[in-house]
Structure formats: C-alpha cells, structure tokens
Design an enzyme around this catalytic site. Sequence first.
Site, PDB file in Angstrom:
ATOM      1  N   ARG A 106       0.808  -1.205   0.000  1.00  0.00           N
ATOM      2  CA  ARG A 106       0.000   0.000   0.000  1.00  0.00           C
ATOM      3  C   ARG A 106       0.848   1.264   0.000  1.00  0.00           C
ATOM      4  NH1 ARG A 106      -3.722  -0.452   4.709  1.00  0.00           N
ATOM      5  NH2 ARG A 106      -5.099  -1.497   3.256  1.00  0.00           N
ATOM      6  N   TYR A 107       2.066   1.168   0.543  1.00  0.00           N
ATOM      7  CA  TYR A 107       2.947   2.334   0.655  1.00  0.00           C
ATOM      8  C   TYR A 107       4.191   2.089  -0.196  1.00  0.00           C
ATOM      9  CZ  TYR A 107       0.258   3.201   4.985  1.00  0.00           C
ATOM     10  OH  TYR A 107      -0.715   3.425   5.920  1.00  0.00           O
ATOM     11  N   ARG A 110       7.289  -0.080   1.831  1.00  0.00           N
ATOM     12  CA  ARG A 110       7.079  -1.171   2.792  1.00  0.00           C
ATOM     13  C   ARG A 110       5.854  -1.994   2.431  1.00  0.00           C
ATOM     14  NH1 ARG A 110       5.639   3.774   4.315  1.00  0.00           N
ATOM     15  NH2 ARG A 110       4.032   4.197   5.856  1.00  0.00           N
ATOM     16  N   CYS A 119      -4.257 -16.727  15.560  1.00  0.00           N
ATOM     17  CA  CYS A 119      -3.901 -15.773  16.609  1.00  0.00           C
ATOM     18  C   CYS A 119      -3.922 -16.503  17.945  1.00  0.00           C
ATOM     19  CB  CYS A 119      -4.907 -14.629  16.678  1.00  0.00           C
ATOM     20  SG  CYS A 119      -4.940 -13.659  15.169  1.00  0.00           S
ATOM     21  N   CYS A 123      -9.497 -11.197  18.974  1.00  0.00           N
ATOM     22  CA  CYS A 123      -9.955  -9.959  19.600  1.00  0.00           C
ATOM     23  C   CYS A 123     -11.309  -9.585  19.005  1.00  0.00           C
ATOM     24  CB  CYS A 123      -8.954  -8.833  19.345  1.00  0.00           C
ATOM     25  SG  CYS A 123      -7.266  -9.313  19.735  1.00  0.00           S
ATOM     26  N   CYS A 126     -11.238  -6.992  16.181  1.00  0.00           N
ATOM     27  CA  CYS A 126     -10.203  -7.180  15.160  1.00  0.00           C
ATOM     28  C   CYS A 126     -10.594  -6.618  13.794  1.00  0.00           C
ATOM     29  CB  CYS A 126      -9.894  -8.661  14.995  1.00  0.00           C
ATOM     30  SG  CYS A 126      -8.674  -8.968  13.709  1.00  0.00           S
ATOM     31  N   ARG A 128      -9.195  -7.475  10.993  1.00  0.00           N
ATOM     32  CA  ARG A 128      -9.155  -8.528   9.972  1.00  0.00           C
ATOM     33  C   ARG A 128     -10.033  -9.702  10.362  1.00  0.00           C
ATOM     34  NH1 ARG A 128      -3.404  -7.761   9.845  1.00  0.00           N
ATOM     35  NH2 ARG A 128      -3.141  -5.938   8.524  1.00  0.00           N
ATOM     36  N   ASP A 287     -11.601   0.506  13.324  1.00  0.00           N
ATOM     37  CA  ASP A 287     -11.976   0.374  11.913  1.00  0.00           C
ATOM     38  C   ASP A 287     -13.439  -0.026  11.728  1.00  0.00           C
ATOM     39  OD1 ASP A 287      -9.616   1.039  10.619  1.00  0.00           O
ATOM     40  OD2 ASP A 287      -8.778  -0.967  10.882  1.00  0.00           O
ATOM     41  N   ASP A 324      -7.212   4.471   9.738  1.00  0.00           N
ATOM     42  CA  ASP A 324      -6.805   3.729   8.547  1.00  0.00           C
ATOM     43  C   ASP A 324      -7.920   3.975   7.529  1.00  0.00           C
ATOM     44  OD1 ASP A 324      -5.189   2.153   7.005  1.00  0.00           O
ATOM     45  OD2 ASP A 324      -5.108   0.478   8.418  1.00  0.00           O
TER      46      ASP A 324
END
Length: 368
Positions: A106-107, A110, A119, A123, A126, A128, A287, A324
């Site tokens: 995306r950048y 990186r 995981c 969470c 989360c 994702r 998010d 984000d």
Amino acid sequence: MKYPADRYPLWNDWRWQMQNRVRDAASLARWIPLSDAEREEIENCTVRFRMAVTPYFLSLIDPADPDDPIRRQCIVSSKELIRSEVEKSDHLDEGGRSVTPHIVHRYPDRVLLLATMQCGMYCRHCTRRRIVGESDMTPTVEELDRELDYIRAHPAIRDVLISGGDPLTLPTPRLEEIIRLLRAIPHVDIIRIGTRIPCVLPMRVDGELVSMLKKYHPLWINVQYNHPRELTPESEEALRKLADAGIPLGNQSVLLKGINDDPETMKELLLRLVHDRVRPYYLYQCDLAEGTGHFRTPVSKGIEILHALQGNISGFAVPKYVIDAPGGGGKVPFVYDYARGTEDGRILFENYEGKLFSYPENGGSTDV
Ligand SMILES: *Cc1c(COP(=O)(O)O)cnc(C)c1O
Ligand code: SF4
C-alpha cells in the site's frame, strides 16, 4: 480472578495454553460463572464469529463485572451481530491492494506480509476478523518463498511487516525460515513483527524465540495493549526479554468505547508501557469492521484524549492517533489544531494548557 498456576502444571507451557483455549459457552462456564442468558448469547454468537481465549487471558477477567475491559475484548457479544451500514467486510480493501495472496503493498517503501491467520486470541474488535482463524489461508513456507519474488523484484521495498493473524503463533523454526528468507533479500533493511502474543500468551516469549529473533537485527516488534490491566507481571516479563534482546518495541492500541476511551485510563496504559520500554506508536480509531459498532467512538473523542495528554506526559509516551482510511488509503494522523489564526504577521496558537502564544509567521528571517 487468579487461577493458581499450581492447579494447572502446564500453565506456563504456551502450547498447553493454545490447546486449552476456550472456544464455546460450555468450556467458558468452567472458568467463569455464566447465567443461562449469557450462555445462550455466547452460543448464538459463536455460530457467526470465532472465539478462542487463552486460559491466561481469561484469568485476568473480573467475573463480577459484565463490562470488564478484558472480558469485552475476548468474549463474543450479541452486539457483534448488529451490522451497521458503514461497515464492509474488507473495509481497508486489502484484497484490492494484495500483490500476491499474502502480500499487501500500500505504501512505496514497505509491505505487509500475512504469514499466518492464527492468533493467540481472537480480539472482538479485530480489523481482519473476516479472515483471521481461517487455517486454509495460512501459507506454507514454500508458497511464501514464491510470493517473496515480488519483494525480490521491487528494490524500493526496504521494510517488511510480518503480521497476520499473529506470526508468533508459528513454531519458532518456521518463523525463523520466513525471517531468514527476508534477511537474504539485500534491499530489505527493516523487518517488523506485529503481534499481540506478549499480551495474550506471554509464556510464548521463551528463550528459544528471543535468541532466534536477536540474530536478525534490525528487527522491530509492535505489540498491542489496550488496557493497563493487561500489563501483568508475566506480560511485563515477556516485554523485558524482548527489550533485553535489543528489539525496539512499539505499541498499537485501538480506541475502544468503555475500555480505554478516557484520558485517565489511556495515561495509565501509556506510562506503564514506557516503563516497560515500549514506545506508544499508534492509537487507532476503531476500523469499520463488521460487527464492531459497539466499540467505536466519535473521532472527536480520540483527538480530545490526545489533546489531554500532549504536554502533560513525556512526549515519547504519546502515540499518534490515526484513522486507517476506508477503501485502502493508508493511515492518516489526526491531531488537535493548536493554531488560532494570525495577527500582525504573527501566528497565534495555544499551548498544552490552553494559553495563547504567538510567533512571527515568516520566522523573522534575516536571510532575505
Ligand atoms: C499499517 C501498514 C503498514 C505499516 O505502516 P506504518 O505506518 O509504517 O507503520 C504497511 N502496510 C500496510 C498494508 C499497512 O496496513
Ligand atoms: S491478534 Fe491481531 S489479528 Fe489476531 S484477532 Fe487480535 S487484532 Fe486481530
């Protein structure tokens, strides 16, 4: 509630913790008292969303408090079944930004490498959540090696963030293979790992893991702590081992309604983190992931909290508050606006106490 480790001889064995994660109402009821209504709620919700909590993290819950900040992060709630019209399942368009099945670019300099979808704990907030826990989405090392051709072919990529899922759920030799492949790419300078393991499964940070990681510097780790009660002696010991291995540690918190959305709780968390040699990095606005509406605060709340902290505590204890951008625009910082206009060629601005100051707009430069 504290469960004495001596009642569970394997309590400090991270594999035992992983194997004994609580995934449903019946096994949760063995750890904390549940009413019939709570039991039914959990049964209905686990049909839709995956739950898995380590006995360690469960032991931090205060069973007497239905709104306990630890409990709300790990136990499913019927509020997750409410879908708001602003939510989309791939709200960050990670699918659209994927250049291979497990690399998101995306950048400019990186990339994000999704090394596993497992995981330590799932969470409730989360970002994702649409994909975590899908075991068939975890690539083999051979598959990853082929995908790394993308990084090998793009010399502009100098920073690789290994995330997921949680990369520290991988067996150490397997994680090492991935890191070794990345280290062999000459233009990859920084390797980063994003993990919640020190918070939810601190016993995973063992001597074998730490001596492996320290061979691959410069290697950075970002952890996720959202509430000061997560910084238990066990967890702080895991952070100490990582910091002693020379690994710079950062923290990425998520702003969660009723959990950490007040300046006092946030301050306690941040000061404890810097005590543990963890530099607060980001505070994320929650998010627009499916079924997370009950965790989201207004954006003004995040700005207000950072404004209350800035200047009052050490500068390095204050994270950046970021959103984000939905649709894949990347992380954007939001800050309190200290500027108060201009007067006679001088800019006016507030300091952290709200007092007004000014400075010549052109810098009073003598080099004209
Ligand atoms: C967050 C993120 C990164 C890392 O961003 P930093 O701001 O450098 O921490 C890289 N790639 C993707 C896709 C990300 O979401
Ligand atoms: S550890 Fe990270 S990826 Fe895994 S469920 Fe929690 S927030 Fe999501």
